[in-house]
Design a protein around this motif. Structure first.
Motif, PDB file in Angstrom:
ATOM      1  N   LEU A  57       0.723  -1.260  -0.213  1.00 46.67           N
ATOM      2  CA  LEU A  57       0.046  -0.031   0.057  1.00 46.67           C
ATOM      3  C   LEU A  57       0.924   1.453  -0.031  1.00 46.67           C
ATOM      4  O   LEU A  57       0.133   2.265  -0.088  1.00 46.67           O
ATOM      5  CB  LEU A  57      -0.838  -0.054   1.106  1.00 46.67           C
ATOM      6  N   SER A  58       2.103   0.979  -0.040  1.00 50.45           N
ATOM      7  CA  SER A  58       3.127   2.422   0.414  1.00 50.45           C
ATOM      8  C   SER A  58       2.992   3.223  -1.294  1.00 50.45           C
ATOM      9  O   SER A  58       3.338   2.393  -2.322  1.00 50.45           O
ATOM     10  CB  SER A  58       4.386   1.989   0.532  1.00 50.45           C
ATOM     11  N   PRO A  59       2.606   4.342  -1.306  1.00 49.99           N
ATOM     12  CA  PRO A  59       2.594   5.072  -2.651  1.00 49.99           C
ATOM     13  C   PRO A  59       4.147   5.147  -3.138  1.00 49.99           C
ATOM     14  O   PRO A  59       4.382   5.502  -4.264  1.00 49.99           O
ATOM     15  CB  PRO A  59       2.175   6.346  -2.104  1.00 49.99           C
ATOM     16  N   ASP A  60       5.100   4.946  -2.236  1.00 51.95           N
ATOM     17  CA  ASP A  60       6.536   5.128  -2.698  1.00 51.95           C
ATOM     18  C   ASP A  60       6.858   3.768  -3.605  1.00 51.95           C
ATOM     19  O   ASP A  60       8.127   3.892  -4.158  1.00 51.95           O
ATOM     20  CB  ASP A  60       7.529   4.961  -1.459  1.00 51.95           C
ATOM     21  N   HIS A  61       6.173   2.523  -3.460  1.00 53.59           N
ATOM     22  CA  HIS A  61       6.567   1.583  -4.370  1.00 53.59           C
ATOM     23  C   HIS A  61       5.869   1.379  -5.551  1.00 53.59           C
ATOM     24  O   HIS A  61       4.610   1.621  -5.606  1.00 53.59           O
ATOM     25  CB  HIS A  61       6.319   0.268  -3.395  1.00 53.59           C
ATOM     26  N   ARG A  62       6.587   1.173  -6.547  1.00 58.80           N
ATOM     27  CA  ARG A  62       5.968   0.870  -7.932  1.00 58.80           C
ATOM     28  C   ARG A  62       6.327  -0.921  -8.182  1.00 58.80           C
ATOM     29  O   ARG A  62       6.997  -1.612  -8.150  1.00 58.80           O
ATOM     30  CB  ARG A  62       6.840   1.398  -8.908  1.00 58.80           C
ATOM     31  N   ILE A  63       4.857  -1.181  -7.989  1.00 58.28           N
ATOM     32  CA  ILE A  63       4.618  -2.762  -8.265  1.00 58.28           C
ATOM     33  C   ILE A  63       4.104  -3.172  -9.411  1.00 58.28           C
ATOM     34  O   ILE A  63       2.809  -2.714  -9.534  1.00 58.28           O
ATOM     35  CB  ILE A  63       3.881  -3.128  -6.863  1.00 58.28           C
ATOM     36  N   VAL A  64       4.437  -4.150 -10.204  1.00 61.84           N
ATOM     37  CA  VAL A  64       3.927  -4.489 -11.084  1.00 61.84           C
ATOM     38  C   VAL A  64       2.513  -5.620 -10.875  1.00 61.84           C
ATOM     39  O   VAL A  64       2.662  -6.132  -9.918  1.00 61.84           O
ATOM     40  CB  VAL A  64       4.800  -5.634 -12.160  1.00 61.84           C
ATOM     41  N   GLN A 159      -4.945   5.559  -5.046  1.00 60.54           N
ATOM     42  CA  GLN A 159      -4.553   6.424  -6.108  1.00 60.54           C
ATOM     43  C   GLN A 159      -5.026   6.222  -7.506  1.00 60.54           C
ATOM     44  O   GLN A 159      -4.554   7.010  -8.297  1.00 60.54           O
ATOM     45  CB  GLN A 159      -3.279   6.888  -5.801  1.00 60.54           C
ATOM     46  N   GLU A 160      -5.342   5.103  -7.666  1.00 58.77           N
ATOM     47  CA  GLU A 160      -5.635   4.588  -9.041  1.00 58.77           C
ATOM     48  C   GLU A 160      -6.754   5.414  -9.726  1.00 58.77           C
ATOM     49  O   GLU A 160      -7.595   6.202  -8.851  1.00 58.77           O
ATOM     50  CB  GLU A 160      -6.085   3.180  -9.075  1.00 58.77           C
ATOM     51  N   ARG A 161      -6.905   5.277 -10.869  1.00 58.14           N
ATOM     52  CA  ARG A 161      -7.887   6.201 -11.798  1.00 58.14           C
ATOM     53  C   ARG A 161      -9.317   5.499 -11.656  1.00 58.14           C
ATOM     54  O   ARG A 161      -9.523   4.341 -11.272  1.00 58.14           O
ATOM     55  CB  ARG A 161      -7.492   6.214 -13.079  1.00 58.14           C
ATOM     56  N   THR A 162     -10.142   6.345 -12.086  1.00 51.49           N
ATOM     57  CA  THR A 162     -11.675   5.906 -11.818  1.00 51.49           C
ATOM     58  C   THR A 162     -11.789   4.706 -12.764  1.00 51.49           C
ATOM     59  O   THR A 162     -12.645   3.871 -12.165  1.00 51.49           O
ATOM     60  CB  THR A 162     -12.453   7.137 -12.418  1.00 51.49           C
ATOM     61  N   ASP A 163     -11.348   4.643 -13.835  1.00 51.15           N
ATOM     62  CA  ASP A 163     -11.754   3.390 -14.782  1.00 51.15           C
ATOM     63  C   ASP A 163     -11.045   2.103 -14.190  1.00 51.15           C
ATOM     64  O   ASP A 163     -11.902   1.081 -14.173  1.00 51.15           O
ATOM     65  CB  ASP A 163     -11.084   3.553 -16.174  1.00 51.15           C
ATOM     66  N   PHE A 164     -10.171   2.232 -13.240  1.00 58.07           N
ATOM     67  CA  PHE A 164      -9.753   1.014 -12.593  1.00 58.07           C
ATOM     68  C   PHE A 164     -10.806   0.639 -11.647  1.00 58.07           C
ATOM     69  O   PHE A 164     -11.015  -0.674 -11.661  1.00 58.07           O
ATOM     70  CB  PHE A 164      -8.307   1.427 -11.887  1.00 58.07           C
ATOM     71  N   PHE A 165     -11.362   1.762 -10.944  1.00 51.72           N
ATOM     72  CA  PHE A 165     -12.226   1.268  -9.782  1.00 51.72           C
ATOM     73  C   PHE A 165     -13.777   0.882 -10.339  1.00 51.72           C
ATOM     74  O   PHE A 165     -14.358   0.115  -9.771  1.00 51.72           O
ATOM     75  CB  PHE A 165     -12.411   2.393  -8.920  1.00 51.72           C
ATOM     76  N   GLN A 166     -13.927   1.407 -11.585  1.00 49.87           N
ATOM     77  CA  GLN A 166     -15.084   0.845 -12.123  1.00 49.87           C
ATOM     78  C   GLN A 166     -14.987  -0.722 -12.616  1.00 49.87           C
ATOM     79  O   GLN A 166     -15.898  -1.438 -12.476  1.00 49.87           O
ATOM     80  CB  GLN A 166     -15.252   1.830 -13.601  1.00 49.87           C
TER      81      GLN A 166
END
Length: 209
Positions: A57-64, A159-166
């Protein structure tokens, strides 16, 4: 999926759905009924799982996406072996904030990973499904507005985009349609007290069945 004497109840839903309030209400309801209730959350719930949660959940990490999926299941596997299975074997109720349905929704629907991969991980490393899942469903924009209104920093997934949550919401609803006996959709757009009443009514009907 294996059999056990206790009961596993999960709460699912998108961001801002009010899972914490519902979790506390269910826990109190079951305790008042004289049941032993073990509460937990995902990712997390164990010392190992909570460390994985920090990474995820850390915003500092870029996780594939593939690593995200495997980390979720690493936390889940630890939780099942260390906490859930022993509690169920003792005949207790386990209440969890999210379980494997969340991986189908977030890593499957949201990230676009093959559902067959998630099904294989569920079969090989989890082996159980909730006896009851309460899906708190509400529109993405309303949910994100609630999440922002908390005044807390958003985590990496929030922090993801709206289309992700849809896509997440659509996948949750699709799963509910496929397993209506297990997954109960709750209209989480209502005022909090109304949501809790609806949840406890559904829980009462399930326990009486």
């Amino acid at each position: 999926m294996s059999q056990h004497s206790g009961k596993l109840i999960s709460i699912e839903g998108g961001e801002g759905a009010g899972k914490t309030t519902v979790f506390n209400a269910i826990r109190q309801f079951l305790s008042d009924a004289g049941l032993t209730v073990i509460g937990t959350r995902e990712p997390g719930g164990t010392e190992v799982g909570e460390r994985i949660r920090q990474v995820l959940l850390s915003p500092d990490h870029r996780i594939v996406p593939e690593a995200e999926l495997l980390l979720m299941f690493a936390s889940r596997a630890q939780l099942v072996r260390e906490l859930i299975r022993p509690a169920l074997a003792e005949g207790h109720y386990v209440l969890t904030d999210r379980f494997t349905d969340a991986s189908f929704a977030y890593q499957g629907g949201g990230r676009g990973l093959p559902l067959a991969q998630i099904e294989a991980l569920e079969r090989d490393f989890v082996g159980i499904r909730p006896d009851l899942t309460l899906l708190l469903d509400l529109g993405v924009e309303q949910g994100m507005a609630r999440a922002h209104a908390r005044g807390q920093a958003l985590d990496r997934i929030e922090q993801e985009r709206t289309d992700f949550f849809q896509r997440v919401r659509d996948t949750y609803r699709q799963r509910a349609g496929q397993e209506p006996e297990r997954i109960v959709i709750i209209d989480a757009s209502q005022p909090q007290d109304d949501v809790v009443r609806q949840v406890l009514a559904a829980l009462g009907r399930w326990m009486a069945a």
